[in-house]
Structure formats: C-alpha cells, structure tokens
Write a protein that holds these residues in place. Structure first.
Motif, mmCIF file in Angstrom:
data_model
loop_
_atom_site.group_PDB
_atom_site.id
_atom_site.type_symbol
_atom_site.label_atom_id
_atom_site.label_comp_id
_atom_site.label_asym_id
_atom_site.label_seq_id
_atom_site.Cartn_x
_atom_site.Cartn_y
_atom_site.Cartn_z
ATOM 1 N N THR A 1 0.828 -1.205 0.000
ATOM 2 C CA THR A 1 0.000 0.000 0.000
ATOM 3 C C THR A 1 0.863 1.257 0.000
ATOM 4 O O THR A 1 0.336 2.360 0.022
ATOM 5 C CB THR A 1 -0.921 0.027 1.235
ATOM 6 N N ASP A 2 2.172 1.077 -0.019
ATOM 7 C CA ASP A 2 3.089 2.218 0.019
ATOM 8 C C ASP A 2 3.093 2.973 -1.299
ATOM 9 O O ASP A 2 2.985 2.383 -2.375
ATOM 10 C CB ASP A 2 4.517 1.746 0.315
ATOM 11 N N TRP A 3 3.205 4.268 -1.185
ATOM 12 C CA TRP A 3 3.349 5.120 -2.358
ATOM 13 C C TRP A 3 4.819 5.183 -2.744
ATOM 14 O O TRP A 3 5.707 5.084 -1.901
ATOM 15 C CB TRP A 3 2.870 6.522 -2.066
ATOM 16 N N VAL A 4 5.072 5.414 -4.019
ATOM 17 C CA VAL A 4 6.437 5.594 -4.532
ATOM 18 C C VAL A 4 6.616 7.077 -4.861
ATOM 19 O O VAL A 4 5.790 7.672 -5.554
ATOM 20 C CB VAL A 4 6.675 4.740 -5.793
ATOM 21 N N VAL A 5 7.685 7.675 -4.328
ATOM 22 C CA VAL A 5 7.974 9.082 -4.610
ATOM 23 C C VAL A 5 8.743 9.145 -5.934
ATOM 24 O O VAL A 5 9.841 8.610 -6.056
ATOM 25 C CB VAL A 5 8.795 9.734 -3.479
ATOM 26 N N LEU A 6 8.140 9.791 -6.931
ATOM 27 C CA LEU A 6 8.746 9.920 -8.259
ATOM 28 C C LEU A 6 9.625 11.159 -8.357
ATOM 29 O O LEU A 6 10.619 11.168 -9.080
ATOM 30 C CB LEU A 6 7.658 9.972 -9.334
ATOM 31 N N LYS A 7 9.230 12.201 -7.642
ATOM 32 C CA LYS A 7 9.962 13.465 -7.684
ATOM 33 C C LYS A 7 9.683 14.204 -6.386
ATOM 34 O O LYS A 7 8.598 14.099 -5.817
ATOM 35 C CB LYS A 7 9.490 14.282 -8.894
ATOM 36 N N SER A 8 10.670 14.959 -5.926
ATOM 37 C CA SER A 8 10.516 15.698 -4.685
ATOM 38 C C SER A 8 11.315 16.995 -4.779
ATOM 39 O O SER A 8 12.433 16.994 -5.285
ATOM 40 C CB SER A 8 11.026 14.843 -3.517
ATOM 41 N N ARG A 9 10.716 18.092 -4.305
ATOM 42 C CA ARG A 9 11.446 19.357 -4.270
ATOM 43 C C ARG A 9 10.961 20.160 -3.074
ATOM 44 O O ARG A 9 9.815 20.037 -2.632
ATOM 45 C CB ARG A 9 11.283 20.145 -5.561
ATOM 46 N N GLN B 1 3.313 8.063 -6.754
ATOM 47 C CA GLN B 1 2.497 7.091 -7.477
ATOM 48 C C GLN B 1 1.936 6.095 -6.474
ATOM 49 O O GLN B 1 2.674 5.487 -5.696
ATOM 50 C CB GLN B 1 3.312 6.352 -8.541
ATOM 51 N N MET B 2 0.607 5.974 -6.491
ATOM 52 C CA MET B 2 -0.059 5.017 -5.619
ATOM 53 C C MET B 2 0.088 3.610 -6.204
ATOM 54 O O MET B 2 0.374 3.466 -7.400
ATOM 55 C CB MET B 2 -1.541 5.393 -5.469
#
Length: 185
Positions: free
Chosen positions: A3-11, A27-28
């Motif tokens: 159920t974890d989300w994946v971080v595609l981009k962060s700023r 991304q869910m």
C-alpha cells in the motif's frame, strides 16, 4: 499487496530553520499519480508533563500567533542537534522554560502530530518531584509565565478550552495513565 506510495519526484518549496515544506509527486500502488503532495518536515518534538511534590502540574502561559491568543501549554520544544536524545531535550526544555528539573523522567509515549503530512514524532515525558532550581532561559521569541496547577484541576482546564494544544492533551493522558489516574467504567 503493498500500500506504500512511490515518490517519483521531490522538491523543497520552503526550507529554513523553522519549517521545511516539500512537494512530492507520488504514485499510488494502483498507478494513480498524486501531484503535488505537500509534506511538512519538522524536527522531533518533546512535551513534558512535570509534577511537583505537591502534585501540581507545571504549565507555561504564552502567546501563540497561529491562534492569536495567549494559552496554557506544557513545557515543550524541538530536539536540537546537541541534545542527541529526546530525554536530553525534555530536560533542557523544562529547565529553560520553567526553571524546574527532576531526576525522575519517564517516557510515556511517542505521538505523530499528523502522519498524513508531517515527518516528525513527538516524545512525551513525565517528570515527577520537580523542583525550581534556576531562572528561566528563554529564546528571544519566547515570553513565558510559569503556572502551577493542581493535578486534579487539569481536566477542568481542558474542558474549559484553556489548554488547547492536542499533542499536549495527549501527553497529559499518557502521563495520567502512567500515574494510574485513568479509569475506565
């Protein structure tokens, strides 16, 4: 199934000594993209429920600009780099904000201010048999009056909306539980 989300981009939108606001693109597991998802990065916090030998709770009365009013709170603050452990921060904050200290500190729990978008945790402590030993050592932005309140009056203060900070009320509950003062009917 994850159920974890994946971080595609962060700023970082804002990053200074007081607050850090991050914007993530996530991304869910079902493929849905969430953008932006704002995250507030804070340091670890500590709250202290301090009791005198006479069963008085040490509170601090101070102005809180978010609410634009002066309220009662527990002695509390951030864990600084030099603190190393939350217990050291709890002892430092209690002494700085109230002039009180004790040799009897107990960690009563760890809380998340808001797991949806805060990265930090709050460590809750109970200090018993506290004694006044020093003058207050306040930060330039702090104006604090120390208030001693009989323990049996604490629920009344919460009921009357004088003590409003949710994490402080939670810390009080954990301290009362540790003291054997919470009863279920």
């Amino acid at each position: 199934m994850t159920t974890d989300w994946v971080v595609l981009k962060s700023r970082h939108i804002v990053k200074d000594r007081w607050i850090s606001v991050r914007s993530d693109t996530c991304q869910m597991p079902n493929g849905t993209i969430v953008d932006p998802y704002y995250v507030l990065e804070y340091p670890t916090w500590v709250n202290v429920v301090a009791l005198t030998k006479n069963q008085e709770v040490i509170l601090v009365k101070q102005y809180r600009h978010g609410l634009k009013k002066t309220i009662l709170e527990l002695p509390s603050g951030a864990v600084e780099a030099e603190d190393v452990f939350p217990l050291k921060a709890a002892k430092r904050e209690l002494l700085e904000e109230t002039g009180y200290t004790s040799n009897n500190f107990f960690e009563t729990g760890i809380l998340s201010p808001n797991p949806a978008n805060h990265t930090n945790l709050t460590h809750c402590f109970l200090a018993i048999d506290v004694e006044g030993v020093a003058d207050l050592k306040l930060d330039v932005t702090e104006q604090i009056d120390v208030v001693l309140l009989p323990l049996e009056k604490i629920i009344e203060v919460i009921d009357n909306g004088i003590l409003l900070q949710a994490l402080h009320i939670s810390s009080l509950f954990l301290a009362l539980k540790k003291l054997g003062k919470v009863q279920f009917y």
